[in-house]
Structures are given as C-alpha cells and as structure tokens.
Write an enzyme that holds these catalytic residues in place. Structure first.
Site, PDB file in Angstrom:
ATOM      1  N   ALA A   9       0.828  -1.222   0.000  1.00  0.00           N
ATOM      2  CA  ALA A   9       0.000   0.000   0.000  1.00  0.00           C
ATOM      3  C   ALA A   9       0.856   1.264   0.000  1.00  0.00           C
ATOM      4  CB  ALA A   9      -0.960  -0.004   1.192  1.00  0.00           C
ATOM      5  N   SER A  10       2.187   1.111   0.080  1.00  0.00           N
ATOM      6  CA  SER A  10       3.077   2.274  -0.031  1.00  0.00           C
ATOM      7  C   SER A  10       3.420   2.559  -1.492  1.00  0.00           C
ATOM      8  CB  SER A  10       4.365   2.003   0.754  1.00  0.00           C
ATOM      9  OG  SER A  10       4.861   0.704   0.451  1.00  0.00           O
ATOM     10  N   ASP A  60       7.758  -7.785   5.154  1.00  0.00           N
ATOM     11  CA  ASP A  60       8.174  -8.320   3.866  1.00  0.00           C
ATOM     12  C   ASP A  60       7.273  -9.529   3.615  1.00  0.00           C
ATOM     13  OD1 ASP A  60       9.332  -9.875   1.889  1.00  0.00           O
ATOM     14  OD2 ASP A  60      11.386  -9.618   2.621  1.00  0.00           O
ATOM     15  N   VAL A  61       6.422  -9.446   2.602  1.00  0.00           N
ATOM     16  CA  VAL A  61       5.418 -10.511   2.424  1.00  0.00           C
ATOM     17  C   VAL A  61       6.033 -11.873   2.086  1.00  0.00           C
ATOM     18  CG1 VAL A  61       3.475  -9.000   1.823  1.00  0.00           C
ATOM     19  CG2 VAL A  61       4.971  -9.872  -0.006  1.00  0.00           C
ATOM     20  N   ASN A  87      -1.368  -7.209  -3.347  1.00  0.00           N
ATOM     21  CA  ASN A  87      -0.914  -6.283  -4.401  1.00  0.00           C
ATOM     22  C   ASN A  87       0.601  -6.113  -4.426  1.00  0.00           C
ATOM     23  OD1 ASN A  87      -1.089  -3.630  -6.100  1.00  0.00           O
ATOM     24  ND2 ASN A  87      -0.156  -2.994  -4.156  1.00  0.00           N
ATOM     25  N   SER A 140      -0.847  -9.626 -13.431  1.00  0.00           N
ATOM     26  CA  SER A 140      -0.382  -8.742 -14.507  1.00  0.00           C
ATOM     27  C   SER A 140      -0.812  -9.346 -15.829  1.00  0.00           C
ATOM     28  CB  SER A 140       1.136  -8.643 -14.486  1.00  0.00           C
ATOM     29  OG  SER A 140       1.613  -8.084 -15.699  1.00  0.00           O
ATOM     30  N   TYR A 153       9.149 -12.779 -13.735  1.00  0.00           N
ATOM     31  CA  TYR A 153       7.960 -11.989 -13.370  1.00  0.00           C
ATOM     32  C   TYR A 153       6.697 -12.646 -13.948  1.00  0.00           C
ATOM     33  CZ  TYR A 153       4.889  -7.859 -13.043  1.00  0.00           C
ATOM     34  OH  TYR A 153       3.854  -6.995 -12.766  1.00  0.00           O
ATOM     35  N   ALA A 156       5.768 -15.880 -12.073  1.00  0.00           N
ATOM     36  CA  ALA A 156       5.145 -15.636 -10.764  1.00  0.00           C
ATOM     37  C   ALA A 156       3.702 -15.153 -10.939  1.00  0.00           C
ATOM     38  CB  ALA A 156       5.960 -14.604  -9.984  1.00  0.00           C
ATOM     39  N   ILE A 186       0.408   0.627 -16.189  1.00  0.00           N
ATOM     40  CA  ILE A 186      -0.093   1.589 -15.203  1.00  0.00           C
ATOM     41  C   ILE A 186       1.090   2.454 -14.768  1.00  0.00           C
ATOM     42  CG2 ILE A 186      -1.310   1.861 -12.996  1.00  0.00           C
ATOM     43  CD1 ILE A 186      -2.962   0.217 -14.981  1.00  0.00           C
TER      44      ILE A 186
HETATM   45  P1  NAP Z   1       5.165   0.102  -7.057  1.00  0.00           P
HETATM   46  O1  NAP Z   1       4.653   1.488  -7.116  1.00  0.00           O
HETATM   47  O2  NAP Z   1       6.596  -0.178  -7.328  1.00  0.00           O
HETATM   48  O3  NAP Z   1       4.752  -0.534  -5.642  1.00  0.00           O
HETATM   49  C1  NAP Z   1       5.175  -1.811  -5.260  1.00  0.00           C
HETATM   50  C2  NAP Z   1       4.697  -2.049  -3.840  1.00  0.00           C
HETATM   51  O4  NAP Z   1       5.028  -3.386  -3.469  1.00  0.00           O
HETATM   52  C3  NAP Z   1       5.351  -1.121  -2.820  1.00  0.00           C
HETATM   53  O5  NAP Z   1       4.386  -0.734  -1.875  1.00  0.00           O
HETATM   54  C4  NAP Z   1       6.385  -2.015  -2.158  1.00  0.00           C
HETATM   55  O6  NAP Z   1       6.629  -1.680  -0.781  1.00  0.00           O
HETATM   56  C5  NAP Z   1       5.655  -3.337  -2.200  1.00  0.00           C
HETATM   57  N1  NAP Z   1       6.577  -4.459  -2.039  1.00  0.00           N
HETATM   58  C6  NAP Z   1       7.600  -4.854  -2.828  1.00  0.00           C
HETATM   59  N2  NAP Z   1       8.212  -5.917  -2.297  1.00  0.00           N
HETATM   60  C7  NAP Z   1       7.579  -6.191  -1.140  1.00  0.00           C
HETATM   61  C8  NAP Z   1       7.739  -7.176  -0.133  1.00  0.00           C
HETATM   62  N3  NAP Z   1       8.704  -8.094  -0.199  1.00  0.00           N
HETATM   63  N4  NAP Z   1       6.897  -7.143   0.931  1.00  0.00           N
HETATM   64  C9  NAP Z   1       5.917  -6.218   1.028  1.00  0.00           C
HETATM   65  N5  NAP Z   1       5.721  -5.260   0.121  1.00  0.00           N
HETATM   66  C10 NAP Z   1       6.545  -5.257  -0.960  1.00  0.00           C
HETATM   67  O7  NAP Z   1       4.400  -0.820  -8.117  1.00  0.00           O
HETATM   68  P2  NAP Z   1       2.857  -0.840  -8.587  1.00  0.00           P
HETATM   69  O8  NAP Z   1       2.850  -0.493 -10.011  1.00  0.00           O
HETATM   70  O9  NAP Z   1       2.002  -0.097  -7.638  1.00  0.00           O
HETATM   71  O10 NAP Z   1       2.581  -2.415  -8.479  1.00  0.00           O
HETATM   72  C11 NAP Z   1       1.587  -2.983  -7.639  1.00  0.00           C
HETATM   73  C12 NAP Z   1       1.220  -4.355  -8.174  1.00  0.00           C
HETATM   74  O11 NAP Z   1       0.675  -4.234  -9.493  1.00  0.00           O
HETATM   75  C13 NAP Z   1       2.428  -5.299  -8.304  1.00  0.00           C
HETATM   76  O12 NAP Z   1       2.073  -6.598  -7.902  1.00  0.00           O
HETATM   77  C14 NAP Z   1       2.721  -5.277  -9.798  1.00  0.00           C
HETATM   78  O13 NAP Z   1       3.365  -6.438 -10.233  1.00  0.00           O
HETATM   79  C15 NAP Z   1       1.325  -5.135 -10.367  1.00  0.00           C
HETATM   80  N6  NAP Z   1       1.306  -4.600 -11.740  1.00  0.00           N
HETATM   81  C16 NAP Z   1       1.750  -3.343 -12.011  1.00  0.00           C
HETATM   82  C17 NAP Z   1       1.732  -2.890 -13.335  1.00  0.00           C
HETATM   83  C18 NAP Z   1       2.197  -1.505 -13.717  1.00  0.00           C
HETATM   84  O14 NAP Z   1       2.257  -1.228 -14.932  1.00  0.00           O
HETATM   85  N7  NAP Z   1       2.525  -0.627 -12.796  1.00  0.00           N
HETATM   86  C19 NAP Z   1       1.245  -3.717 -14.345  1.00  0.00           C
HETATM   87  C20 NAP Z   1       0.829  -4.999 -14.024  1.00  0.00           C
HETATM   88  C21 NAP Z   1       0.841  -5.430 -12.710  1.00  0.00           C
HETATM   89  P3  NAP Z   1       7.810  -0.670  -0.277  1.00  0.00           P
HETATM   90  O15 NAP Z   1       7.876   0.441  -1.300  1.00  0.00           O
HETATM   91  O16 NAP Z   1       7.326  -0.226   1.054  1.00  0.00           O
HETATM   92  O17 NAP Z   1       9.058  -1.479  -0.207  1.00  0.00           O
END
Ligand code: NAP
Length: 245
Positions: A9-10, A60-61, A87, A140, A153, A156, A186
């Site tokens: 959520a960060s 850390d999830v 997420n 994704s 990626y 997973a 996104i």
């Molecule tokens: P983001 O802005 O980089 O955010 C990723 C989030 O995941 C952050 O809050 C981070 O926490 C958290 N995270 C990473 N490793 C973690 C761990 N080991 N334990 C707990 N939290 C962890 O990316 P986003 O775009 O919002 O992505 C969110 C989800 O959408 C992801 O699953 C991603 O694969 C999926 N997604 C994104 C896109 C896109 O285009 N952006 C497309 C398809 C799918 P900290 O920052 O606190 O470390």
C-alpha cells in the site's frame, strides 16, 4: 465497518486502492516493506479525510515470520479482516539467461510466495471462521500472455492466476470469493525503468491508446470486493485498455 488489508500500500497501485476503500467506508491496514514513511503518511490522511481507522503495518510478504507478526498487529489494531488485497510486487527486466537463482527466488517468493503467506493467514485467522471474506490478487497481463525479458515476473504472475482459480473452487463453499485483476501498463514507480520511447510504444500498442492510472485498478478492486460482485469468483479481470484481449 469492514476491514481491508492491502499489501504494497506504499506503492502506486496499492495507495490508490487504499484511498478508494477508505472512500467507501472501509477501515484500512496499509502494508509496506521499505517505505514506512509513505504508508504512515497515507494512513494519517485516510483517518483525517474519511474518518476511518487506518494504520500502516510493515512486513516483507515473502517472509512468513514477518507476515505472521503483521497479522498479530492487525488483530490488535482492527480485530478482524474482511478483505485481503494481495498487491505487493517487484519487477525486473532481464534476459532469461542472465537471471541469477537469487533473483529467480526473490521474484517467486515475493510475487507468488507473498500471496500464499498472506492468504493462508487471512483464511486461517478470520475468513474460514467468519464463513465470509474476499481475496483479490493483483497479477499482470504478462502473467496471462508472457513478457520477453520478464520470464521470472511472468512466471510468478501466471502462478497468481492459477492460485486464484484453484483457491476459488476450494473456498467457495466457505462463503469466500477469490478474484484477480491483471493490470496493463499503469504509470507508477514500477514503470520507471522504461524510458519515454518505450512507454510511448506501449501506449501505441494499447487499443484505447491510453496509459492506465492506479485509480483504474482501484475502481475495479472496489467493485470486485463489494456485494455487487457477490456472484463473481475465480475470475481474472484484465484492466489494460485492451492490450490483452
Ligand atoms: P510500485 O509502485 O513499485 O509498488 C510496489 C509495492 O510493493 C510497494 O508498496 C512495495 O513496498 C511493495 N513491495 C515490494 N516488495 C515487497 C515485499 N517483499 N513485501 C511487502 N511489500 C513489498 O508498483 P505498482 O505499479 O504499484 O505495483 C503494484 C502491483 O501491481 C504489483 O504486484 C505489480 O506487479 C502489479 N502490476 C503493475 C503494473 C504496472 O504497470 N505498474 C502492471 C501490471 C501489474 P515498499 O515500497 O514499502 O518497499
């Protein structure tokens, strides 16, 4: 008042989901890994703006012990959990032959193992006993069709889709729904490794000729977790501007 836990959520999508659920009256547990300050600040904003209970909960999830401690904290702070949104995720662009076994494990343990850890705790501690609950996984579009230079990626994220379908069949009779959103492109920090030209190319490949916003995912998430979606389970919703059809 219902309670939702949003992992990651960060980040860009997770924080938009947190805002959308608070707007809809949910109490919100905001998980973070490294970015505690951002999660705490957002929790404060949600409390002040929407009058809900909101708190940042770190873990850390991929680390089961840390996840268990986070659920202990959720128990103390909220006492229940109605909705889990898996997420949290990491991404990396690399040729398959250059991926180290540490990188492979880290990708799988975070993006798929994290879903296993949080979902098992949510089910065992709350949802099975309550005979109700909603789990929403963020996969994704690359988990649906595979991305070159993102094999770990894509693997997973494909696993998250399989987990969603299988678990929906297993827990349906317990009154629990399990669904999955597959976002397209996104604009969040996850896209920062892509330069302007690459992003423009991705936009051109998207039939709606748009880049997605975190709010596009958040709106679909609210719907899938609401009573309006009470007959929907085991489904994979593409929110991708038509990129994958
Ligand atoms: P983001 O802005 O980089 O955010 C990723 C989030 O995941 C952050 O809050 C981070 O926490 C958290 N995270 C990473 N490793 C973690 C761990 N080991 N334990 C707990 N939290 C962890 O990316 P986003 O775009 O919002 O992505 C969110 C989800 O959408 C992801 O699953 C991603 O694969 C999926 N997604 C994104 C896109 C896109 O285009 N952006 C497309 C398809 C799918 P900290 O920052 O606190 O470390």
């Amino acid at each position: 008042m219902k309670t939702v836990l949003i992992t990651g959520a960060s980040g860009g999508i997770g924080s938009a989901i947190a805002v959308a659920f608070a707007q809809n009256g949910y109490d919100v547990a905001l998980n973070y890994n490294k970015n505690e300050a951002k999660a705490k600040k957002l929790a404060g904003i949600l409390r002040e703006t929407y009058g809900v209970n909101a708190a940042a909960v770190g873990a850390d999830v991929s680390d089961r012990t840390a996840v268990n401690s986070m659920f202990d904290e959720i128990d103390r702070l909220f006492g229940n959990l109605d909705v889990l949104i898996n997420n949290a995720g990491i991404a990396q662009q690399k040729l398959f032959t250059d991926i180290s076994s540490d990188e492979w494990c880290s990708m799988l343990n975070t993006n798929l193992g994290g879903v296993f850890n949080c979902t098992q705790e949510a089910l065992k501690r709350y949802m099975l006993k309550n005979h109700s609950g909603v789990i929403l996984n963020i996969s994704s579009m690359w988990g649906q069709v595979g991305a070159s230079c993102e094999v770990h990626y894509s693997t997973a994220k494909a696993g998250v889709i399989g987990l969603t379908k299988a678990l929906a069949k297993e827990v349906g009779l317990s009154g629990i729904r399990v669904n999955c959103i597959c976002p397209g492109v996104i604009m969040t920090d996850m896209m920062k490794e892509f330069d302007e030209n690459a992003v423009a190319e991705l936009k051109k490949e998207t039939p709606l000729n748009l880049l997605g916003a975190p709010e596009d995912i958040a709106d679909s998430a609210v719907f899938l977790c609401s009573e309006k979606a009470k007959f929907i389970t085991g489904q994979i919703l593409g929110v991708n501007g038509g990129f994958v059809i």
